[in-house]
Design a protein around this motif. Structure first.
Motif, PDB file in Angstrom:
ATOM      1  N   PHE A   1      40.915  45.466  21.382  1.00  0.00           N
ATOM      2  CA  PHE A   1      41.104  46.805  21.033  1.00  0.00           C
ATOM      3  C   PHE A   1      40.187  47.636  21.868  1.00  0.00           C
ATOM      4  N   LEU A   2      40.368  48.480  23.289  1.00  0.00           N
ATOM      5  CA  LEU A   2      38.873  48.777  23.694  1.00  0.00           C
ATOM      6  C   LEU A   2      39.845  50.582  23.813  1.00  0.00           C
ATOM      7  N   LEU A   3      38.739  51.155  23.322  1.00  0.00           N
ATOM      8  CA  LEU A   3      38.446  53.346  23.288  1.00  0.00           C
ATOM      9  C   LEU A   3      37.865  53.645  24.696  1.00  0.00           C
ATOM     10  N   ALA A   4      37.944  54.151  26.047  1.00  0.00           N
ATOM     11  CA  ALA A   4      37.992  54.944  26.450  1.00  0.00           C
ATOM     12  C   ALA A   4      37.799  56.465  26.315  1.00  0.00           C
ATOM     13  N   ARG A   5      36.442  56.844  26.887  1.00  0.00           N
ATOM     14  CA  ARG A   5      36.627  58.316  27.307  1.00  0.00           C
ATOM     15  C   ARG A   5      35.976  58.891  28.534  1.00  0.00           C
ATOM     16  N   LEU A   6      35.641  59.729  28.889  1.00  0.00           N
ATOM     17  CA  LEU A   6      34.943  60.339  30.001  1.00  0.00           C
ATOM     18  C   LEU A   6      34.118  61.651  29.626  1.00  0.00           C
ATOM     19  N   HIS A   7      33.263  62.260  29.809  1.00  0.00           N
ATOM     20  CA  HIS A   7      32.990  63.268  28.805  1.00  0.00           C
ATOM     21  C   HIS A   7      31.250  63.463  29.690  1.00  0.00           C
ATOM     22  N   SER A   8      31.095  65.154  29.351  1.00  0.00           N
ATOM     23  CA  SER A   8      29.948  65.893  30.360  1.00  0.00           C
ATOM     24  C   SER A   8      29.154  66.253  28.294  1.00  0.00           C
ATOM     25  N   PRO A   9      28.902  66.215  28.041  1.00  0.00           N
ATOM     26  CA  PRO A   9      27.653  67.093  27.475  1.00  0.00           C
ATOM     27  C   PRO A   9      27.563  67.778  27.644  1.00  0.00           C
ATOM     28  N   GLU A  10      26.548  68.375  28.849  1.00  0.00           N
ATOM     29  CA  GLU A  10      26.349  69.129  29.149  1.00  0.00           C
ATOM     30  C   GLU A  10      27.444  70.554  29.283  1.00  0.00           C
ATOM     31  N   LEU A  11      28.668  70.450  29.689  1.00  0.00           N
ATOM     32  CA  LEU A  11      29.613  70.834  29.795  1.00  0.00           C
ATOM     33  C   LEU A  11      30.574  71.349  28.601  1.00  0.00           C
ATOM     34  N   GLY A  12      30.530  70.711  27.630  1.00  0.00           N
ATOM     35  CA  GLY A  12      30.999  70.700  26.192  1.00  0.00           C
ATOM     36  C   GLY A  12      32.326  69.665  26.557  1.00  0.00           C
ATOM     37  N   ALA A  13      32.993  68.773  27.080  1.00  0.00           N
ATOM     38  CA  ALA A  13      33.821  68.805  28.033  1.00  0.00           C
ATOM     39  C   ALA A  13      33.885  67.288  27.537  1.00  0.00           C
ATOM     40  N   GLY A  14      35.587  66.453  27.658  1.00  0.00           N
ATOM     41  CA  GLY A  14      35.531  65.250  27.452  1.00  0.00           C
ATOM     42  C   GLY A  14      37.442  64.715  27.809  1.00  0.00           C
ATOM     43  N   VAL A  15      37.351  64.031  27.769  1.00  0.00           N
ATOM     44  CA  VAL A  15      39.489  63.741  27.556  1.00  0.00           C
ATOM     45  C   VAL A  15      39.288  62.722  27.607  1.00  0.00           C
ATOM     46  N   ALA A  16      40.379  61.434  27.033  1.00  0.00           N
ATOM     47  CA  ALA A  16      40.522  60.378  26.207  1.00  0.00           C
ATOM     48  C   ALA A  16      41.426  59.847  28.027  1.00  0.00           C
ATOM     49  N   GLY A  17      40.897  58.155  28.219  1.00  0.00           N
ATOM     50  CA  GLY A  17      41.015  57.833  29.642  1.00  0.00           C
ATOM     51  C   GLY A  17      42.006  56.647  28.863  1.00  0.00           C
ATOM     52  N   GLN A  18      42.690  56.371  29.776  1.00  0.00           N
ATOM     53  CA  GLN A  18      43.840  54.782  29.627  1.00  0.00           C
ATOM     54  C   GLN A  18      43.772  53.478  29.604  1.00  0.00           C
ATOM     55  N   VAL A  19      43.377  52.762  28.576  1.00  0.00           N
ATOM     56  CA  VAL A  19      43.449  51.906  28.524  1.00  0.00           C
ATOM     57  C   VAL A  19      44.564  50.529  29.134  1.00  0.00           C
ATOM     58  N   PHE A  20      44.210  49.599  30.044  1.00  0.00           N
ATOM     59  CA  PHE A  20      45.392  49.062  30.634  1.00  0.00           C
ATOM     60  C   PHE A  20      44.774  47.362  30.785  1.00  0.00           C
ATOM     61  N   ASP A  21      45.704  46.410  29.809  1.00  0.00           N
ATOM     62  CA  ASP A  21      44.810  45.251  29.299  1.00  0.00           C
ATOM     63  C   ASP A  21      45.395  44.216  30.345  1.00  0.00           C
ATOM     64  N   ARG A  22      44.740  43.126  31.287  1.00  0.00           N
ATOM     65  CA  ARG A  22      45.185  42.604  32.647  1.00  0.00           C
ATOM     66  C   ARG A  22      45.271  41.085  32.167  1.00  0.00           C
ATOM     67  N   ARG A  23      45.595  40.848  30.435  1.00  0.00           N
ATOM     68  CA  ARG A  23      45.132  40.034  29.503  1.00  0.00           C
ATOM     69  C   ARG A  23      44.955  38.734  30.937  1.00  0.00           C
ATOM     70  N   ASN A  24      43.628  39.289  31.449  1.00  0.00           N
ATOM     71  CA  ASN A  24      42.505  37.902  30.982  1.00  0.00           C
ATOM     72  C   ASN A  24      41.257  37.964  31.289  1.00  0.00           C
ATOM     73  N   GLY A  25      40.805  38.799  30.333  1.00  0.00           N
ATOM     74  CA  GLY A  25      39.704  38.747  29.518  1.00  0.00           C
ATOM     75  C   GLY A  25      38.984  40.707  30.925  1.00  0.00           C
ATOM     76  N   LEU A  26      39.477  41.343  31.306  1.00  0.00           N
ATOM     77  CA  LEU A  26      39.496  42.259  32.358  1.00  0.00           C
ATOM     78  C   LEU A  26      40.387  43.542  31.863  1.00  0.00           C
ATOM     79  N   TYR A  27      40.394  44.496  32.089  1.00  0.00           N
ATOM     80  CA  TYR A  27      40.313  45.671  31.705  1.00  0.00           C
ATOM     81  C   TYR A  27      40.431  46.857  32.532  1.00  0.00           C
ATOM     82  N   SER A  28      41.156  47.558  32.873  1.00  0.00           N
ATOM     83  CA  SER A  28      40.906  48.671  33.926  1.00  0.00           C
ATOM     84  C   SER A  28      40.743  50.211  32.530  1.00  0.00           C
ATOM     85  N   ALA A  29      40.225  50.847  32.620  1.00  0.00           N
ATOM     86  CA  ALA A  29      40.004  52.359  32.035  1.00  0.00           C
ATOM     87  C   ALA A  29      40.228  53.347  33.529  1.00  0.00           C
TER      88      ALA A  29
END
Ligand code: NAG
Ligand code: NAG
Ligand code: NAG
Length: 594
Positions: free
Chosen positions: A173-201
Motif C-alpha cells: 500500500f503506497l501513497l504518492a504526492r507531488l508538491h512544492s513547498p515554495e508554492l504551497g502546491a500539492g497534488v495526489a499521485g495515482q499508484v498503479f500496482d504492476r504486481r511484480n514488485g514494481l509500481y508506477s506513481a
C-alpha cells in the motif's frame, strides 16, 4: 472521535465511572437490602416478585441470581470472544435490488487487493517489503526530457525486502504526492500496482515551477494481508456496550452489529426502516426496552501473533518514505501552446491519464472540473452565502469538525445549548438575523462515540427521510471512520440505505444540496493500524465513491485534500484543511459572480 490514547483513557474513565455508579446505587440501597434480608424471606420474595412483574424480567428466581448479576457489572473481565466468519451479518438490511446486488459484486471485485505470495505461510520479516531498501525513479525518456504544465510525470517504484532483494509480487500500500513547498502546491499521485514488485506513481503537472515527488509505504503487502484477515475475522475488535437501567437496577452488556446467538439471549435493536442490524446481550434482570445509552466499549488486544507484529513497526514499515534514486525534483515549464507529439510524449501515454479532483496552489484547494474556488476568509461573506439556509450535518466526528469550524469562525452563529454531551451532540447553531440554521447529529451504531443516549441514536437514512428539503437545505454527510473494523459489505449496505434516502430526498425536493465528504488519511502507529488503518479507509473510500457515483451530490474529496497537503496526516485534519473543504462547499453554493 479522539485519538486512540484519549479513547483508552476514556474507556478507563468510563469503567471507573460505571463502577462508581453501580457502587453509588448499591450503597444507597445496601441498607434497604440489609433490612429486607433481616426481615425475612417472605417480604424478600414479594419484593422480588413485584420487581419481576414491573421489569418484565425473564427470570428472577432468587436473591442469589440477583446479587450475582449486580456483581457481574463489577467484573471488568473482557467480553467473550466472538467467532465470526466472512458472512458476518452482511446479508441483513433492506433487500438489494438485482442491479444493486450486481453493483455490489462488481464493486467488491474491483476493490479486491492483490494477495501476497505465498499466501498461507507467514512470511519472515526479512522477506517483506522494506521502505529503506526500496526506491523510486523519475522516468525520463532520453535524458533530456522537459516537463510542461499539462503533461504527466511518471515514476517507477522498486520495492525490495529487508535483505535488499527485489520483491516479485504486488499488494504493497503506497501513497504518492507531488508538491512544492515554495508554492504551497500539492497534488495526489495515482499508484498503479504492476504486481511484480514494481509500481508506477503518476502525477498530473498542474503548476509551473518546481515540483518534488514523495512516495510513502503505508503498509507492506504482508501487513495488508494481516489487516485483511482482521477485517474479515475480527469485526469484534472494537466492541460496544449499553447501559440498561430501571429504578435502582442497572446493568451493562456488550453490543455489536451481530452477536453469536448461542451464548446468551439477545436484545434485537434492528432498525425497522432500514433493517440495519444491532444487538446487545440481554441484561439478566432488565428488559430490552430499558436501554439507556450506547457507547464504545473498547478495543480487543492481542490480535497478532509475534511474527505478525513485526510487520507493524513505526519508523520501520508504517508510513515510511521511500527515497529517490537520483533526483526527486523536476522543474515544470509553462504549457506549450502547440506541443508536438514527440517520442517522449508517446512514452508517457501509458498508463492512462490520471484525473485528481483538485490540487493545492498557494495553500488553497482548487477543484478540477467543478466550479471556480472562492476563499471565504471573512465570516460576513459566509453569512451572506448561507443566508436563509438550513445546514444539516450527519456523521462521525469528521462531520462534527465542520460544525465546529463554522460555529467558531462565524461569530453571528450562536450555538443553542441543547444540553448535549461534549463531542457527541446533537448540536445546533443559529443566526436568527440571517435565518441560518446549522445542525449536527452523529450517525447510528456502530458509532464509536463515548456515550450516546439511546433516544438520540438515529440512522442517517431515516433522518434524511424526515427532511422536507429544497433549495434552502444543505445536507452534509460524512460516514466512514467507524466502519473500518467491519467487512466492506457492512459499509456497502449502510451507504446503500443512505443512497436510497438521498434519491428520495432529491426526488421530492429538487434543489436540495447534498454534500458527501469522503474518508481522509490519518496518523498511524502499530496499534491504530489494526483498527483504523488508511488501508481500511482507502477501501471504504472506494466504496463511497462508487455508491454515490452518478448521483447529483457534491463530493468533497477529503482523501486527496489530506494526501496533497504538506501537514501530517491526522484523523481530524487541521483547521486549514477543514477551511479548504468548507470553502469548496461554499464556492458551490455561492459561485464567483462573473
Ligand atoms: C459462517 O457463518 C454462517 C452464519 O453463522 C454459517 O452459516 C456458515 O456455515 C459459516 N461458514 C464457515 C465457513 O464457517
Ligand atoms: C431481529 O429483528 C429483525 C427484524 O425484526 C429480524 O429480521 C431478525 O431476524 C431478528 N434477529 C434475530 C437474531 O432474531
Ligand atoms: C484569504 O486568506 C489567504 C491566506 O491568508 C490569502 O492568501 C488570500 O489571498 C485570502 N483571500 C481573499 C479572497 O481574501
Amino acid at each position: 472521535m479522539m485519538t486512540l490514547e484519549q479513547e483508552h483513557k476514556m474507556v478507563l474513565e468510563l469503567k471507573r465511572q460505571k463502577g462508581s455508579v453501580v457502587w453509588k446505587n448499591l450503597s444507597k440501597y445496601a441498607s434497604v437490602f440489609l433490612v429486607l434480608a433481616l426481615s425475612g424471606g417472605i417480604l424478600l420474595w414479594r419484593n422480588i416478585h413485584t420487581l419481576e412483574q414491573k421489569l418484565n424480567c425473564q427470570t428472577v428466581s432468587a436473591l442469589y441470581q440477583f446479587r450475582n448479576s449486580i456483581q457481574s457489572s463489577f467484573v471488568p473481565g473482557g467480553p467473550p470472544l466472538l467467532y465470526h466468519n466472512h458472512s458476518y451479518c452482511v446479508h441483513l438490511g433492506q433487500e438489494p435490488s438485482p442491479e444493486e446486488a450486481l453493483q455490489e459484486r462488481f464493486l467488491l471485485e474491483s476493490l479486491a487487493w492483490p494477495e501476497p505470495q505465498p499466501r498461507a505461510v507467514p512470511t519472515p520479516l526479512r522477506q517483506t517489503s522494506d521502505p529503506a531498501h526500496s526506491q523510486f525513479t523519475i522516468i525520463r525518456a532520453g535524458n533530456i526530457r522537459k516537463w510542461y504544465v499539462g503533461d504527466q510525470l511518471e515514476t517507477l517504484v522498486h520495492m525490495h525486502d529487508f535483505q535488499g532483494r527485489p520483491k516479485r509480487y504486488g499488494g504493497d500500500f503506497l501513497l504518492a504526492r507531488l508538491h512544492s513547498p515554495e508554492l504551497g502546491a500539492g497534488v495526489a499521485g495515482q499508484v498503479f500496482d504492476r504486481r511484480n514488485g514494481l509500481y508506477s506513481a503518476v502525477f498530473p503537472l498542474l503548476w509551473e515551477g518546481p515540483a518534488q515527488v514523495e512516495v510513502t509505504l503505508v503498509h507492506s503487502s504482508e501487513a495488508v494481508a494481516v489487516l485483511r484477515r482482521l477485517r474479515e475475522e475480527r469485526p469484534d475488535r472494537v466492541f460496544f456496550k449499553s447501559l440498561f437501567r430501571s429504578g435502582f437496577l442497572s446493568e451493562t452488556t456488550m453490543c455489536n452489529l451481530c452477536l453469536p446467538t448461542n451464548q446468551q439471549p439477545l436484545c434485537n435493536y434492528t432498525d425497522p426502516h432500514t433493517g440495519e442490524p444491532w444487538y446487545c446481550y440481554k441484561p439478566k434482570l432488565l428488559g430490552c426496552d430499558t436501554r439507556i445509552n450506547h457507547a464504545k466499549g473498547g478495543y480487543q488486544k492481542h490480535l497478532l501473533a509475534n511474527k505478525e507484529a513485526l510487520l507493524f513497526q513505526s519508523g520501520v514499515n508504517i508510513k515510511v518514505r521511500i527515497r529517490a534514486s537520483g533526483s526527486d525534483r523536476v522543474v515544470v515549464l509553462p504549457e506549450e501552446k502547440d506541443n508536438p507529439e514527440d517520442e517522449s510524449t508517446s512514452v508517457r501515454a501509458e498508463p492512462a491519464r490520471v484525473a485528481p479532483s483538485g490540487y493545492y496552489f498557494h495553500g488553497s484547494w482548487r477543484s478540477l472540473g467543478g466550479v471556480a474556488g472562492r476563499q471565504f476568509n471573512d465570516s460576513s461573506v459566509i453569512t451572506q452565502c448561507l443566508k436563509g439556509k438550513m445546514v444539516f450535518m450527519y456523521g462521525d466526528s469528521t462531520a462534527r469538525q465542520w460544525f465546529e469550524y463554522l460555529n467558531a469562525f462565524v461569530p453571528e452563529l450562536k450555538e443553542f445549548n441543547l444540553h448535549s454531551p461534549k463531542n457527541v451532540g446533537p448540536f445546533m447553531a443559529v443566526d436568527s438575523t440571517q435565518n441560518i440554521l446549522l445542525r449536527f447529529r452523529c450517525h447510528g451504531p456502530p458509532i464509536r462515540f463515548s456515550t450516546v443516549a439511546a433516544s438520540e441514536l438515529r440512522y442517517v437514512a431515516n433522518e434524511l427521510d424526515g427532511l422536507a428539503g429544497g433549495p434552502d437545505t444543505v445536507v452534509v454527510i460524512s460516514v466512514w471512520a467507524h466502519f473500518s473494523t467491519f467487512p466492506l459489505e457492512v459499509y456497502v449496505r449502510r451507504l446503500r440505505h443512505i443512497r436510497r434516502a438521498i434519491v428520495r430526498l432529491l426526488d421530492r425536493a429538487p434543489g436540495t444540496l447534498v454534500v458527501v465528504r469522503s474518508a481522509n488519511l490519518q496518523a498511524l502507529d502499530a496499534e491504530v493500524s489494526l483498527y483504523n488503518s488508511d488501508w481500511f479507509s482507502v477501501q471504504l473510500d472506494g466504496v463511497l465513491r462508487a455508491m454515490f457515483r452518478g448521483l447529483d451530490v457534491l463530493l468533497v474529496d477529503a482523501w486527496e485534500m489530506t494526501l496533497a497537503h504538506q501537514l501530517p496526516h491526522a484523523l481530524h485534519p487541521p483547521p486549514v484543511i477543514v477551511k479548504n473543504m468548507i470553502d469548496t462547499v461554499l464556492s458551490y453554493i455561492c459561485p464567483v459572480q462573473s
